[in-house]
Scaffold this motif. Structure first.
Motif, PDB file in Angstrom:
ATOM      1  N   UNK A   1       0.794  -1.234   0.000  1.00  0.00           N
ATOM      2  CA  UNK A   1       0.000   0.000   0.000  1.00  0.00           C
ATOM      3  C   UNK A   1       0.827   1.284   0.000  1.00  0.00           C
ATOM      4  N   UNK A   2       1.865   1.344   0.801  1.00  0.00           N
ATOM      5  CA  UNK A   2       2.598   2.605   0.944  1.00  0.00           C
ATOM      6  C   UNK A   2       4.045   2.324   1.296  1.00  0.00           C
ATOM      7  N   UNK A   3       4.905   3.331   1.106  1.00  0.00           N
ATOM      8  CA  UNK A   3       6.321   3.180   1.430  1.00  0.00           C
ATOM      9  C   UNK A   3       6.890   4.507   1.907  1.00  0.00           C
ATOM     10  N   UNK A   4       7.908   4.417   2.744  1.00  0.00           N
ATOM     11  CA  UNK A   4       8.564   5.618   3.250  1.00  0.00           C
ATOM     12  C   UNK A   4       9.238   6.372   2.114  1.00  0.00           C
ATOM     13  N   UNK A   5       9.136   7.690   2.165  1.00  0.00           N
ATOM     14  CA  UNK A   5       9.794   8.552   1.183  1.00  0.00           C
ATOM     15  C   UNK A   5      10.258   9.806   1.910  1.00  0.00           C
ATOM     16  N   UNK A   6      11.293   9.643   2.750  1.00  0.00           N
ATOM     17  CA  UNK A   6      11.765  10.758   3.559  1.00  0.00           C
ATOM     18  C   UNK A   6      10.717  11.165   4.565  1.00  0.00           C
ATOM     19  N   UNK A   7      10.348  12.444   4.546  1.00  0.00           N
ATOM     20  CA  UNK A   7       9.328  12.938   5.460  1.00  0.00           C
ATOM     21  C   UNK A   7       7.922  12.807   4.881  1.00  0.00           C
ATOM     22  N   UNK A   8       7.777  11.931   3.908  1.00  0.00           N
ATOM     23  CA  UNK A   8       6.462  11.652   3.347  1.00  0.00           C
ATOM     24  C   UNK A   8       6.242  10.140   3.291  1.00  0.00           C
ATOM     25  N   UNK A   9       4.997   9.762   3.108  1.00  0.00           N
ATOM     26  CA  UNK A   9       4.645   8.366   2.843  1.00  0.00           C
ATOM     27  C   UNK A   9       4.010   8.328   1.464  1.00  0.00           C
ATOM     28  N   UNK A  10       4.597   7.549   0.583  1.00  0.00           N
ATOM     29  CA  UNK A  10       4.159   7.495  -0.805  1.00  0.00           C
ATOM     30  C   UNK A  10       3.327   6.242  -1.052  1.00  0.00           C
ATOM     31  N   UNK A  11       2.262   6.397  -1.802  1.00  0.00           N
ATOM     32  CA  UNK A  11       1.467   5.246  -2.205  1.00  0.00           C
ATOM     33  C   UNK A  11       2.277   4.345  -3.121  1.00  0.00           C
ATOM     34  N   UNK A  12       2.057   3.058  -3.017  1.00  0.00           N
ATOM     35  CA  UNK A  12       2.727   2.105  -3.879  1.00  0.00           C
ATOM     36  C   UNK A  12       1.787   0.960  -4.188  1.00  0.00           C
ATOM     37  N   UNK A  13       2.166   0.138  -5.149  1.00  0.00           N
ATOM     38  CA  UNK A  13       1.384  -1.054  -5.488  1.00  0.00           C
ATOM     39  C   UNK A  13       2.279  -2.280  -5.554  1.00  0.00           C
ATOM     40  N   UNK A  14       3.461  -2.177  -4.969  1.00  0.00           N
ATOM     41  CA  UNK A  14       4.394  -3.296  -5.009  1.00  0.00           C
ATOM     42  C   UNK A  14       5.283  -3.265  -3.779  1.00  0.00           C
ATOM     43  N   UNK A  15       5.979  -4.358  -3.553  1.00  0.00           N
ATOM     44  CA  UNK A  15       6.901  -4.450  -2.426  1.00  0.00           C
ATOM     45  C   UNK A  15       7.924  -5.533  -2.683  1.00  0.00           C
ATOM     46  N   UNK A  16       8.973  -5.525  -1.876  1.00  0.00           N
ATOM     47  CA  UNK A  16      10.040  -6.510  -2.013  1.00  0.00           C
ATOM     48  C   UNK A  16       9.654  -7.752  -1.210  1.00  0.00           C
ATOM     49  N   UNK A  17       8.987  -8.690  -1.875  1.00  0.00           N
ATOM     50  CA  UNK A  17       8.442  -9.881  -1.231  1.00  0.00           C
ATOM     51  C   UNK A  17       8.856 -11.101  -2.036  1.00  0.00           C
TER      52      UNK A  17
END
Length: 610
Positions: free
Chosen positions: A472-488
């Motif tokens: 759903x989301x990933x760290x991007x410094x002082x923000x949280x960015x939406x995502x649709x993938x992950x390292x799994x």
């Protein structure tokens, strides 16, 4: 896209006296430039939540004067206080207000918006907020405010309290933060009243807390919490309630506030990821507060010994409320006053204790819901939510569209730490469509950088797979960015699927939509009124990670093995060891005991590094 209201960790904000003096200096300059001939300090764009705002900035100017004795401030305080007393205190009933117990009481109250009948439902919290601003000005009045306006303000504050507790139903929005704020206002008001009245108001405030808030706490994840907008915890308002509990304890010394605050703080600690992201709530499931929560997170973080300041706040409101142009707004200004007055320092290390509803080490965390199903998985800076299949949400084995994660009996948990590893074994009895009772054993192991999940269940019919989360989301410094993938990675096949159907009931993580937006689209009422948690429960399907069973596993079991986070090749084997299982991966070896557990029925687990 980025999540709009989860920005930097709150403990990253400088909180030295010098830093706070700089904040007050900025407020002072803005306020002096804004002060109208009538004495108003309201932001010119303010329409809603206006009733307390000018008086809030007055309180900040009073605090600035007490700390620095700026000679320009006494006049500004006097004029702006006169404005509030003259223009922002209402005594005629607001047309349409539905929560009165006494009509035409003549008691003062504050309006959420100024136009008569425009939005009267907000008048109860606005009056709480005005009471809190008033008692802060009273606390800071010595040497600054003349006797006559001070006495007028005290009389208005006394009237606010009576309107809130006599003329209206108490806590009509069922909002714990508002109700605890009202109690704090009564406790602080009492300090300014004559002896007999002082004790009466104090006792009334304590009784309201005990009978109307504490007695109606809502259970979630093993904790009893102040009710918030019909639920147990809200990501925006929960930490605000913690700040009110801190102030209630600081001004009263009553242990009930400290005990309830400790409970709420430990609950927040168990659900909050390392990166500060969190999700879920009956009012704003992804919106995070900021300066309003600093006092509570900092004070109780120190009490329980954990880094609650990792909570990602909406740092646009880092110090105080602001409008779209960045200009200061006085709404909730008491929270800035209180955090400046409190000298507690941030506790910056994670708790060393074990929490049933959390697995946490290094940069990895799993927050578990009440039924011990993961609510958020965090690894390698990515956050995974429970995926949805056929209206069922969670992590677990799926067979013929049926998700096996809802327990049909006692859920057992065993926590183990060894060789730099942290592990949690969760055993659930579940029943599928075939009415067969099975035991789902879920093992979570982390070395602080990677998370291994191994799930074993008695053999299932058909072609099962493991529902392994919604990236759903990933760290991007002082923000949280939406995502649709992950390292799994999976020991065998792994696929990332997306809904084939369109519509609000199907959440495709590739779309430019947040979980909160999707949840409100499914809720019965719009944002600000509806319950996003209830709305989200109507979700039919979502983007999902789906893992195939491990080939190297006992014939009478289906076993699934997934790793979140990188670290080279992923391998997993599972073999029998008497009535138990041996799980071996590239990172650890674990022995899971008999499904029946030990002599008390508790799960058995040993673990070692490779």
């Amino acid at each position: 896209m980025h999540l709009p209201r989860q920005l930097g960790p709150l403990h990253d904000l400088p909180d030295t006296p010098e830093a706070y003096d700089a904040v007050l200096t900025d407020v002072t300059e803005q306020a002096l430039a804004r002060l109208t001939p009538q004495g108003s300090l309201e932001h010119p764009d303010c329409v809603d939540d206006i009733g307390d705002t000018s008086l809030g900035i007055t309180s900040l100017l009073a605090l600035a004067w007490q700390r620095g004795k700026d000679p320009r401030l006494p006049e500004a305080v006097g004029r702006s206080l006169a404005f509030h007393l003259r223009e922002r205190v209402y005594t005629e009933d607001n047309p349409g207000y539905p929560n009165l117990k006494v009509r035409n009481s003549g008691l003062p109250y504050a309006r959420y918006t100024l136009a008569a009948g425009a939005h009267p439902i907000g008048d109860w919290p606005s009056t709480v907020w005005a009471l809190l601003q008033a008692v802060n000005v009273l606390d800071l009045a010595d040497g600054l405010v003349a006797d006559e306006p001070r006495d007028q303000l005290l009389d208005v504050a006394r009237g606010y309290w009576r309107w809130l507790t006599e003329a209206t139903f108490f806590n009509p929005q069922e909002a714990g933060n508002q109700a605890i704020g009202c109690v704090v206002g009564g406790l602080m008001l009492a300090a300014h009243l004559p002896d007999g009245e002082r004790e009466s108001v104090r006792e009334r405030a304590l009784r309201l807390y005990t009978e109307e808030i504490h007695a109606h706490r809502v259970g979630d994840r093993g904790a009893l919490l102040p009710p918030e907008h019909g639920g147990a915890y809200d990501n925006n308002y929960g930490p605000i309630s913690l700040s009110f509990l801190a102030q209630a304890y600081l001004v009263s010394g009553e242990e009930i506030f400290a005990e309830d605050g400790d409970t709420l703080a430990r609950y927040i600690d168990a659900r909050l990821t390392n990166g500060g992201f969190d999700n879920g709530g009956p009012r704003y499931s992804e919106q995070h507060s900021a300066f309003e929560s600093v006092l509570g997170l900092r004070y109780f973080g120190a009490r329980i010994g954990s880094d609650l300041g990792r909570y990602r706040g909406d740092s646009r409101w880092a110090r105080h409320a602001v409008k779209e142009d960045g200009g200061v707004d006085g709404h909730f200004a008491w929270m800035l006053v209180w955090q400046i007055q409190d000298t507690t320092r941030w506790h910056r290390e994670p708790s060393t204790g074990t929490a049933r509803h959390q697995l946490r080490a290094g940069t990895v965390s799993v927050a578990f819901d009440t039924k011990m199903t993961p609510a958020v998985v965090e690894a390698a800076g990515t956050y995974y939510l429970p995926a949805a299949v056929n209206r069922q949400h969670g992590f677990g084995p799926v067979v013929d569209g049926f998700l096996l994660c809802r327990p049909m009996g006692e859920v057992r948990v065993r926590d183990v730490r060894a060789d730099g590893l942290v592990a949690k074994l969760v055993t659930k009895p579940v029943v599928g469509r075939d009415h067969v009772l099975r035991h789902v054993r879920s093992l979570y192991v982390t070395d602080g950088a990677r998370l291994w999940t191994t799930v074993a269940v008695e053999r299932l019919p058909g072609t099962p797979y493991l529902l392994a989360g919604l990236p759903y989301a990933e760290d991007d410094g002082d923000r949280v960015r939406r995502t649709a993938e992950g390292e799994v990675a999976s020991a065998d096949g792994l696929r990332l699927t997306h809904p084939e159907a369109a519509g609000d009931e199907h959440f495709d993580a590739r779309a430019g939509t947040t979980q909160e937006q999707a949840a409100f689209a499914l809720a019965e009422d719009p944002r600000g009124y509806g319950n996003p948690d209830e709305g989200w429960r109507h979700l039919v399907s979502s983007t999902a990670l789906e893992a195939e069973p491990v080939a190297a596993a006992p014939d009478d079991l289906h076993v699934f093995a997934v790793r979140y986070g990188g670290g080279g090749a992923f391998t997993a084997t599972v073999e029998r060891d008497g009535a138990g299982l041996i799980v071996h991966t590239e990172g650890f070896t674990a022995r899971i005991g008999d499904p029946a557990g030990d002599a008390q029925g508790e799960p058995e687990l040993t673990i070692s590094g490779c």
